[in-house]
Design a protein around this motif. Sequence first.
Motif, PDB file in Angstrom:
ATOM      1  N   ALA A  36      89.411   1.674  11.138  1.00 29.75           N
ATOM      2  CA  ALA A  36      90.669   1.006  11.481  1.00 29.75           C
ATOM      3  C   ALA A  36      91.530   0.806  10.234  1.00 29.75           C
ATOM      4  O   ALA A  36      92.746   1.022  10.263  1.00 29.75           O
ATOM      5  N   ALA A  37      90.893   0.387   9.123  1.00 29.08           N
ATOM      6  CA  ALA A  37      91.642   0.243   7.871  1.00 29.08           C
ATOM      7  C   ALA A  37      92.200   1.585   7.416  1.00 29.08           C
ATOM      8  O   ALA A  37      93.333   1.670   6.925  1.00 29.08           O
ATOM      9  N   SER A  38      91.414   2.639   7.594  1.00 26.93           N
ATOM     10  CA  SER A  38      91.878   3.980   7.246  1.00 26.93           C
ATOM     11  C   SER A  38      93.086   4.372   8.096  1.00 26.93           C
ATOM     12  O   SER A  38      94.061   4.943   7.591  1.00 26.93           O
ATOM     13  N   GLY A  39      93.035   4.051   9.391  1.00 27.48           N
ATOM     14  CA  GLY A  39      94.162   4.377  10.267  1.00 27.48           C
ATOM     15  C   GLY A  39      95.419   3.629   9.900  1.00 27.48           C
ATOM     16  O   GLY A  39      96.521   4.192   9.910  1.00 27.48           O
ATOM     17  N   LEU A  40      95.280   2.344   9.556  1.00 27.54           N
ATOM     18  CA  LEU A  40      96.449   1.566   9.139  1.00 27.54           C
ATOM     19  C   LEU A  40      97.045   2.122   7.859  1.00 27.54           C
ATOM     20  O   LEU A  40      98.273   2.253   7.729  1.00 27.54           O
ATOM     21  N   LEU A  41      96.186   2.464   6.905  1.00 26.58           N
ATOM     22  CA  LEU A  41      96.665   3.078   5.664  1.00 26.58           C
ATOM     23  C   LEU A  41      97.396   4.382   5.959  1.00 26.58           C
ATOM     24  O   LEU A  41      98.471   4.656   5.400  1.00 26.58           O
TER      25      LEU A  41
END
Length: 444
Positions: A45-50
């Motif tokens: 999820a953090a990767s997607g937001l980034l």
Amino acid sequence: MKGDGMAGVLQPVLAGVVTALVGFASSFTVVLAGLRAVGATETQAASGLLAVCLVSGASAAWLGLRHRLPMSVAWSTPGAALLVATGPVAGGWPAAVGAFVVSGLLVVAAGLFPPLSRAVAAIPKPIAGAMLAGVLLPLCTAPVRALVEVPALAGPVVVVWLLLHRFARRWAVPGALVVAVLAIASTTPSGRLGGTGLWPAFDPTPPAWSMSALAGLAVPLFLVTMAAQNVPGMAVLTGYGYRPPFGSALRVTGLASVAAAPVGGHAVNLAAITAALAAGPDAHPDPDRRWIASVTAGVGLALLGLGAGVATTLVLLSPPVLIEAVAGLALIGALATALTSAVAEPDDREAAVVTFVVTAAGVTLLGIGGAFWGLLAGGAMRLLFRRSPVARRGRPVPQRRSADREHPDGVGGSEGPGERESPEGDGALARDCGAARTDGAPRV
């Protein structure tokens, strides 16, 4: 003269910084909730937001520099809300990533083939608004649930949101988020941050293909992104007197979505509400200088994306309903606009209600989520019970309002000082989409 030149640059730069801050703080919680709902881990999820921050920033910078127009780009907030409503898909997170890829390719196709864009823009506004309202409803009820489940934490968040919504509306959700962060920090034992990933990092996932995921997620994500973001985004720009190249915007944002998908990005598109911050007179009195604001906003959003790890950690440390409450507060305005659009036409009101009820029910049939079935049910209802021209004969035809009366800021339509014809020849498509949606389309 030199001072005037510096002031002329400083104003749009500051407007761009505000646009980036408001855009990120207002809805990053929706993105994280959506990605987690369809199966992403906290790292994914953090990767997607980034990813969506970086590709949105790059797209805004490219479009602004290429066309010298304030074409702001953002992630699809309604699309993220759709992910929450859809929940886990058959095939898990890899299938969701595959759906993100296909949705981006459909946006590219809409940019290459104008009839496809016109077909999406031709979806009846009541049906499109009702589908979006059904998607948003579950998240918008979260503040109520939070007040019951965690009143000590949710109460101050809601109170601050109400006060700022009354006196400084654009800062209402960021202010509520700050209060939520303070509440999380005050109730989190020291040392809980140790071992969590605070630094941004990509977590690639090979896409998988599932027919149920494509029908239940990819197609609705494409339709929601187009109908609730890209078309209203065009309407905002045309309302301020610009004629942006719609085809170019779709191709750039569609390709950006495809590039972001393997590392978790769901969709990026033209911004709608935040577009007004960069394209309006507050950004600069001269419409030909406002593109500086959208480029600055893109750079700012990309930089804010570097804090995706910290944002995800804060979300993980909080009660889930509290973060959902902040996300719901961010979407209240969008829900109100969607509901208004859904019931605006008496002849289509029942079909819109059917669309809303089926979508909000969140049912999954044949592995396909409620948004698809809601759109299908509402469309069928409209075809079956739509009044014939004979039945409507004799009713007065409503007069079309001018663009300057339709736009919430009262800015004129086709004769603004910043108007420019598209160099790519798709100005007619831009005008069609803008005219089709300036009078109440869902804007997020």
